[in-house]
Design an enzyme around this catalytic site. Sequence first.
Site, PDB file in Angstrom:
ATOM      1  N   ARG A 127      61.266  26.981 -15.560  1.00 40.80           N
ATOM      2  CA  ARG A 127      60.642  28.206 -15.032  1.00 40.80           C
ATOM      3  C   ARG A 127      60.779  29.274 -16.105  1.00 40.80           C
ATOM      4  O   ARG A 127      61.902  29.643 -16.498  1.00 40.80           O
ATOM      5  CB  ARG A 127      61.307  28.651 -13.737  1.00 40.80           C
ATOM      6  CG  ARG A 127      60.877  30.049 -13.315  1.00 40.80           C
ATOM      7  CD  ARG A 127      61.270  30.391 -11.899  1.00 40.80           C
ATOM      8  NE  ARG A 127      60.426  29.709 -10.937  1.00 40.80           N
ATOM      9  CZ  ARG A 127      60.270  30.106  -9.672  1.00 40.80           C
ATOM     10  NH1 ARG A 127      60.903  31.184  -9.223  1.00 40.80           N
ATOM     11  NH2 ARG A 127      59.493  29.437  -8.838  1.00 40.80           N
ATOM     12  N   HIS A 154      51.618  27.860 -11.185  1.00 40.47           N
ATOM     13  CA  HIS A 154      52.713  27.398 -10.320  1.00 40.47           C
ATOM     14  C   HIS A 154      52.253  26.083  -9.663  1.00 40.47           C
ATOM     15  O   HIS A 154      52.014  26.028  -8.448  1.00 40.47           O
ATOM     16  CB  HIS A 154      53.035  28.470  -9.282  1.00 40.47           C
ATOM     17  CG  HIS A 154      54.388  28.321  -8.643  1.00 40.47           C
ATOM     18  ND1 HIS A 154      55.268  27.298  -8.963  1.00 40.47           N
ATOM     19  CD2 HIS A 154      55.025  29.078  -7.699  1.00 40.47           C
ATOM     20  CE1 HIS A 154      56.367  27.428  -8.243  1.00 40.47           C
ATOM     21  NE2 HIS A 154      56.244  28.502  -7.469  1.00 40.47           N
ATOM     22  N   GLN A 157      53.988  24.537  -6.456  1.00 38.13           N
ATOM     23  CA  GLN A 157      53.746  25.302  -5.228  1.00 38.13           C
ATOM     24  C   GLN A 157      52.414  24.903  -4.603  1.00 38.13           C
ATOM     25  O   GLN A 157      52.332  24.640  -3.393  1.00 38.13           O
ATOM     26  CB  GLN A 157      53.745  26.806  -5.564  1.00 38.13           C
ATOM     27  CG  GLN A 157      53.444  27.705  -4.385  1.00 38.13           C
ATOM     28  CD  GLN A 157      54.576  27.720  -3.373  1.00 38.13           C
ATOM     29  OE1 GLN A 157      55.699  28.032  -3.735  1.00 38.13           O
ATOM     30  NE2 GLN A 157      54.300  27.403  -2.122  1.00 38.13           N
ATOM     31  N   ASP A 243      50.280  36.110  -1.811  1.00 37.26           N
ATOM     32  CA  ASP A 243      51.451  36.054  -2.694  1.00 37.26           C
ATOM     33  C   ASP A 243      51.824  37.505  -2.994  1.00 37.26           C
ATOM     34  O   ASP A 243      51.038  38.422  -2.709  1.00 37.26           O
ATOM     35  CB  ASP A 243      51.056  35.280  -3.976  1.00 37.26           C
ATOM     36  CG  ASP A 243      52.194  35.145  -4.981  1.00 37.26           C
ATOM     37  OD1 ASP A 243      53.360  35.405  -4.623  1.00 37.26           O
ATOM     38  OD2 ASP A 243      51.919  34.795  -6.149  1.00 37.26           O
ATOM     39  N   CYS A 283      53.556  31.736  -0.218  1.00 34.76           N
ATOM     40  CA  CYS A 283      54.455  30.910  -1.045  1.00 34.76           C
ATOM     41  C   CYS A 283      55.900  31.413  -0.972  1.00 34.76           C
ATOM     42  O   CYS A 283      56.813  30.655  -1.302  1.00 34.76           O
ATOM     43  CB  CYS A 283      53.966  30.885  -2.484  1.00 34.76           C
ATOM     44  SG  CYS A 283      53.827  32.514  -3.237  1.00 34.76           S
ATOM     45  N   ARG A 311      58.375  21.974  -0.215  1.00 31.25           N
ATOM     46  CA  ARG A 311      58.627  21.970  -1.663  1.00 31.25           C
ATOM     47  C   ARG A 311      59.502  20.773  -2.017  1.00 31.25           C
ATOM     48  O   ARG A 311      59.294  20.094  -3.020  1.00 31.25           O
ATOM     49  CB  ARG A 311      59.329  23.275  -2.103  1.00 31.25           C
ATOM     50  CG  ARG A 311      58.496  24.544  -1.930  1.00 31.25           C
ATOM     51  CD  ARG A 311      57.299  24.574  -2.843  1.00 31.25           C
ATOM     52  NE  ARG A 311      57.657  24.482  -4.245  1.00 31.25           N
ATOM     53  CZ  ARG A 311      58.082  25.503  -5.006  1.00 31.25           C
ATOM     54  NH1 ARG A 311      58.154  26.716  -4.490  1.00 31.25           N
ATOM     55  NH2 ARG A 311      58.396  25.337  -6.282  1.00 31.25           N
TER      56      ARG A 311
HETATM   57  N1   CP Z   1      57.769  30.080  -3.952  1.00 35.67           N
HETATM   58  C1   CP Z   1      58.710  29.984  -4.910  1.00 35.67           C
HETATM   59  O1   CP Z   1      58.482  29.423  -6.007  1.00 35.67           O
HETATM   60  O2   CP Z   1      59.883  30.536  -4.560  1.00 35.67           O
HETATM   61  P1   CP Z   1      61.126  30.813  -5.515  1.00 35.67           P
HETATM   62  O3   CP Z   1      60.704  31.872  -6.495  1.00 35.67           O
HETATM   63  O4   CP Z   1      62.233  31.249  -4.619  1.00 35.67           O
HETATM   64  O5   CP Z   1      61.468  29.541  -6.261  1.00 35.67           O
HETATM   65  N1  NVA Z   2      53.463  35.170  -8.234  1.00 36.30           N
HETATM   66  C1  NVA Z   2      54.860  35.126  -7.911  1.00 36.30           C
HETATM   67  C2  NVA Z   2      55.224  33.820  -7.326  1.00 36.30           C
HETATM   68  C3  NVA Z   2      56.638  33.719  -6.830  1.00 36.30           C
HETATM   69  C4  NVA Z   2      56.948  32.367  -6.322  1.00 36.30           C
HETATM   70  C5  NVA Z   2      55.694  35.424  -9.136  1.00 36.30           C
HETATM   71  O1  NVA Z   2      55.369  34.927 -10.219  1.00 36.30           O
HETATM   72  O2  NVA Z   2      56.687  36.160  -9.029  1.00 36.30           O
END
Ligand code: CP
Ligand code: NVA
Length: 324
Positions: A127, A154, A157, A243, A283, A311
Amino acid sequence: MDKAAIACLYTLLCLVRRGPGGVFALAMKHLLSLETMPREDMERVLREATHFKRDRTTHAKPLAGQTWAMIFSKSSTRTRVSFEVGIHELGGRPLFLNANDIQLGRGEPIKDTARVLGRMVHGTVIRTYGQRDVEEFARFSGIPTVNALTDEEHPCQILTDIFTYEELRGSIAGRVVTFVGDGACNVANSWLFAAARLGFELRLAAPRNYQPPADLVKRAGGRVVVTEDCRAAAAGADVLYTDVWVSMGKEAEQAQRLADLFGYQINADLVKLAKPDALVMHCLPAYRGKEIDEATFEAHAATIFTQAENRLHTQKAILNWLVS
Ligand code: CP
Ligand code: NVA
């Protein structure tokens, strides 16, 4: 051997990557983007996620004896926990590495980190910010690499969201998914790439500055409508999805974003326009009063937390696909 044969052999050798323990493997698989994930692989993951959900414990252990690194440069609840638990349930050992605790955080290049981990672990979940960093890691590590969220995508997701839709309502092909909010964020981009592959209509309702660039929409293909009109986008939809307005890494733009995205909210008025059995999905994490209101969130909490749980099952299917 002539020069052409040597060049051919060299190219072949470059395609062959050495995995930990000296195991040679052709065609290393990664999950970096839904843009490059073949439809049949998506369908396999969606199918197998059902099996992993049905049976948490007695299935095969495809990661037995393996260690998977998880390098995270951004916060996470769902992704981190679901991958740690999932790797464990598949027989492997997760090794969580906060990017700031390893030399990467002090400027060691991605390609060097990748070459070190590639000799010690069997796969990596990352990430981070730049999509290019995840791609570079995959290229240099020679081990399966999973994009666990970048600024651009993502994929885990959205595969989970599609699995959840199909679990609750049947095939997503031919359905209408309406995304409301920051239509240029990572989650929206992954929806965009999935739409063409799986044959559903995607409507992105977002202010002009939060819409995906036209060339990206064209490149993705499929049936995509981009509009500033939330109500038109919601009419007759099978899914209303949102989101956060302020994604990780965009905190400096918070005030501007809250002002610009005001009104791009899923609430009872919008839900009334969608199909009577439409799913409201998020999400997570959710910011009540911003991209969704409290009452709508709680009315659809069963769907949203099934999404969160899924997930785990979907990512186990992703990991299994990567190593098989
Ligand atoms: N939706 C999602 O990716 O959540 P987190 O940021 O908690 O991993
Ligand atoms: N768009 C959001 C998604 C979080 C899971 C972010 O990148 O923070």
